[in-house]
Design an enzyme around this catalytic site. Structure first.
Site, PDB file in Angstrom:
ATOM      1  N   HIS A  52       1.275  -1.093   0.347  1.00  0.00           N
ATOM      2  CA  HIS A  52       0.244   0.226   0.108  1.00  0.00           C
ATOM      3  C   HIS A  52       0.822   1.483  -0.119  1.00  0.00           C
ATOM      4  O   HIS A  52       0.611   1.973  -0.887  1.00  0.00           O
ATOM      5  CB  HIS A  52      -1.121  -0.263   1.089  1.00  0.00           C
ATOM      6  CG  HIS A  52      -1.962   1.082   1.221  1.00  0.00           C
ATOM      7  ND1 HIS A  52      -2.817   1.737   0.666  1.00  0.00           N
ATOM      8  CD2 HIS A  52      -1.673   2.069   2.264  1.00  0.00           C
ATOM      9  CE1 HIS A  52      -2.991   2.667   1.185  1.00  0.00           C
ATOM     10  NE2 HIS A  52      -2.423   3.258   1.711  1.00  0.00           N
ATOM     11  N   GLU A  94      -4.314  -4.370   9.397  1.00  0.00           N
ATOM     12  CA  GLU A  94      -4.424  -3.684   8.169  1.00  0.00           C
ATOM     13  C   GLU A  94      -3.102  -2.845   8.081  1.00  0.00           C
ATOM     14  O   GLU A  94      -3.690  -1.521   8.090  1.00  0.00           O
ATOM     15  CB  GLU A  94      -5.660  -3.829   7.813  1.00  0.00           C
ATOM     16  CG  GLU A  94      -6.742  -4.641   7.815  1.00  0.00           C
ATOM     17  CD  GLU A  94      -8.320  -3.993   7.498  1.00  0.00           C
ATOM     18  OE1 GLU A  94      -8.040  -2.873   6.966  1.00  0.00           O
ATOM     19  OE2 GLU A  94      -9.493  -4.570   7.508  1.00  0.00           O
ATOM     20  N   HIS A  99      -1.396   0.721   7.074  1.00  0.00           N
ATOM     21  CA  HIS A  99      -1.540   1.289   5.366  1.00  0.00           C
ATOM     22  C   HIS A  99      -0.399   2.348   5.785  1.00  0.00           C
ATOM     23  O   HIS A  99       1.037   2.051   4.962  1.00  0.00           O
ATOM     24  CB  HIS A  99      -2.649   2.702   5.897  1.00  0.00           C
ATOM     25  CG  HIS A  99      -4.168   1.787   6.094  1.00  0.00           C
ATOM     26  ND1 HIS A  99      -4.139   1.306   4.399  1.00  0.00           N
ATOM     27  CD2 HIS A  99      -5.390   1.973   6.679  1.00  0.00           C
ATOM     28  CE1 HIS A  99      -5.746   0.537   4.553  1.00  0.00           C
ATOM     29  NE2 HIS A  99      -5.896   0.706   5.867  1.00  0.00           N
ATOM     30  N   GLU A 134      -4.627   0.387  10.923  1.00  0.00           N
ATOM     31  CA  GLU A 134      -5.873   0.258  10.533  1.00  0.00           C
ATOM     32  C   GLU A 134      -6.692   0.873  12.108  1.00  0.00           C
ATOM     33  O   GLU A 134      -7.767   0.449  12.945  1.00  0.00           O
ATOM     34  CB  GLU A 134      -7.061  -0.235   9.869  1.00  0.00           C
ATOM     35  CG  GLU A 134      -8.931   0.398   9.696  1.00  0.00           C
ATOM     36  CD  GLU A 134      -9.184   0.181   8.176  1.00  0.00           C
ATOM     37  OE1 GLU A 134      -9.885   0.418   7.951  1.00  0.00           O
ATOM     38  OE2 GLU A 134      -8.335   0.025   7.338  1.00  0.00           O
TER      39      GLU A 134
END
Length: 297
Positions: free
Chosen positions: A228, A268, A270, A285
Site C-alpha cells: 500500500h 491492516e 497503511h 488501521e
C-alpha cells in the site's frame, strides 16, 4: 544480520481508522484518523493528543509543509487542510467539485502538490492557500500518491490508468505505463538512488522508475499481500506496508526483499514513515502505530 524488532503503540480506537503517519517538525509523529475525522500527535513514549477536524472529512495523507506546519488531505470533504504544531487548523476547498484529494507532498517550489482521485487532476497549493489545478491527459486515472522527485518535478501514481505520472512545476504532465497490466499502483516515494519507488497493490510488486522513464518491477514473496505505502529509510533501503499480508517489508535498491509479520493479526497496515527517532513507523488501521526498529535500540 540485523534483527528487526516491531513494537506496538496504541494511539486511537480501532474504529477511528488510523491511516497516514509522518514525522513533524516538532519531534513528534503526526497521524490521521480517517473514520473519526481527526488528526493526532504523539511523541514516542508519551500519550497521544487528537484534534477534531471533520467527522465526515476523511483525513488521509499527512506531510510536513515548508512553513513549519502539517498539511493533509480530506478526501470526502474535498479540502486541503493545514494544522499547526499546537493544533490550529485551517481548511482550503479544492476547486473541482467532489475532487477527492488524496496524496500530498511538498514540492521543490515552496508549495504543496496533491492529487484529486475523482477529478483526474493534480493540484498545487501555496502556503497561503492559493490553489491551481492541472488536468491529466487520462480519464478515470484515479491519481493517488505523490512525491517530489530528484529532477525538480512531482511524481505520482495513477491507480486505474496503470501508470506513473510526472508533472513539472509548469504543469506539464508525462505518463509512463507500467509493464504489468492492472497493477494498480498506489504509494510512491523518492529513493536514495535518484529513482522513484512505488508499490503495485493489485500485482503484489514493488516498482522502480528512473527520471527518464525506465521501469523495473520486483515481485513480493506473497503476491496477494497488497502493498500500500512505501518510504525511504535512513539506511539506504526502502520500506513498505502489505495491507492484506499483515506485514511490513524492506527492499534494497538492487531489489532484495525482506518481509516481517506484524504482531497483531488483521491489523491492516497503511501509511509508513521515518520517525523523528530514526525508526520506521507504520499506521495500522486497528489504532496502533507500529515502531520498526532493530535489536539493541
Amino acid at each position: 544480520m540485523t534483527s528487526v524488532v516491531i513494537q506496538e503503540h496504541p494511539v486511537a480506537d480501532a474504529g477511528s481508522g488510523l491511516y497516514g503517519v509522518t514525522a513533524g517538525p516538532d519531534g513528534a509523529l503526526w497521524f490521521t484518523l480517517a473514520h473519526s475525522g481527526q488528526v493526532g500527535r504523539v511523541v514516542p513514549g508519551e500519550q497521544p493528543t487528537t484534534y477534531p477536524v471533520d467527522p465526515a472529512g476523511q483525513p488521509t495523507i499527512i506531510v510536513p509543509g515548508p512553513d513549519g506546519a502539517l498539511w493533509f488531505t480530506e478526501s470526502r470533504a474535498h479540502r486541503i487542510s493545514r494544522i499547526t504544531t499546537d493544533g490550529e487548523t485551517t481548511r482550503f476547498a479544492v476547486p473541482s467539485r467532489d475532487g477527492g484529494p488524496y496524496g500530498i507532498a511538498p514540492g521543490p517550489d515552496g508549495a504543496l502538490w496533491f492529487t484529486e482521485m475523482n477529478a483526474d487532476r493534480v493540484g498545487r497549493i501555496t502556503t497561503d492557500g492559493e490553489v491551481t489545478e492541472f488536468p491529466l491527459p487520462v480519464t478515470g486515472a484515479y491519481p493517488s500518491a505523490i512525491t517530489a522527485g530528484p529532477d525538480d518535478a512531482m511524481w505520482f501514481t495513477m491507480n486505474q490508468a496503470n501508470a506513473v505520472g510526472r508533472i513539472g512545476t509548469d504543469g506539464t504532465v508525462t505518463t509512463f505505463p507500467l509493464p504489468t497490466e492492472a497493477a494498480a499502483p498506489v504509494g510512491i516515494t523518492a529513493g536514495p538512488d535518484a529513482a522513484l519507488w512505488f508499490v503495485e497493490i493489485a500485482a503484489g510488486q514493488i516498482g522502480r522508475i528512473t527520471p527518464d522513464g525506465t521501469i523495473d518491477e520486483f515481485a513480493l514473496p506473497d503476491r496477494a499481500g497488497r502493498p500500500h505505502a512505501i518510504t525511504t529509510s535512513g539506511s539506504g533501503d526502502l520500506w513498505f506496508t502489505e495491507w492484506a499480508g499483515n506485514r511490513v517489508g524492506s527492499i534494497t535498491t538492487t531489489g532484495t526483499i525482506t518481509v516481517h509479520d506484524l504482531p497483531t493479526p488483521r491489523c491492516e497496515p497503511h501509511g509508513i514513515a521515518l520517525g523523528p527517532d530514526g525508526d520506521l513507523w507504520a499506521a495500522l488501521e486497528n489504532g496502533i502505530l507500529a515502531r520498526i526498529g532493530t535489536a539493541g535500540r
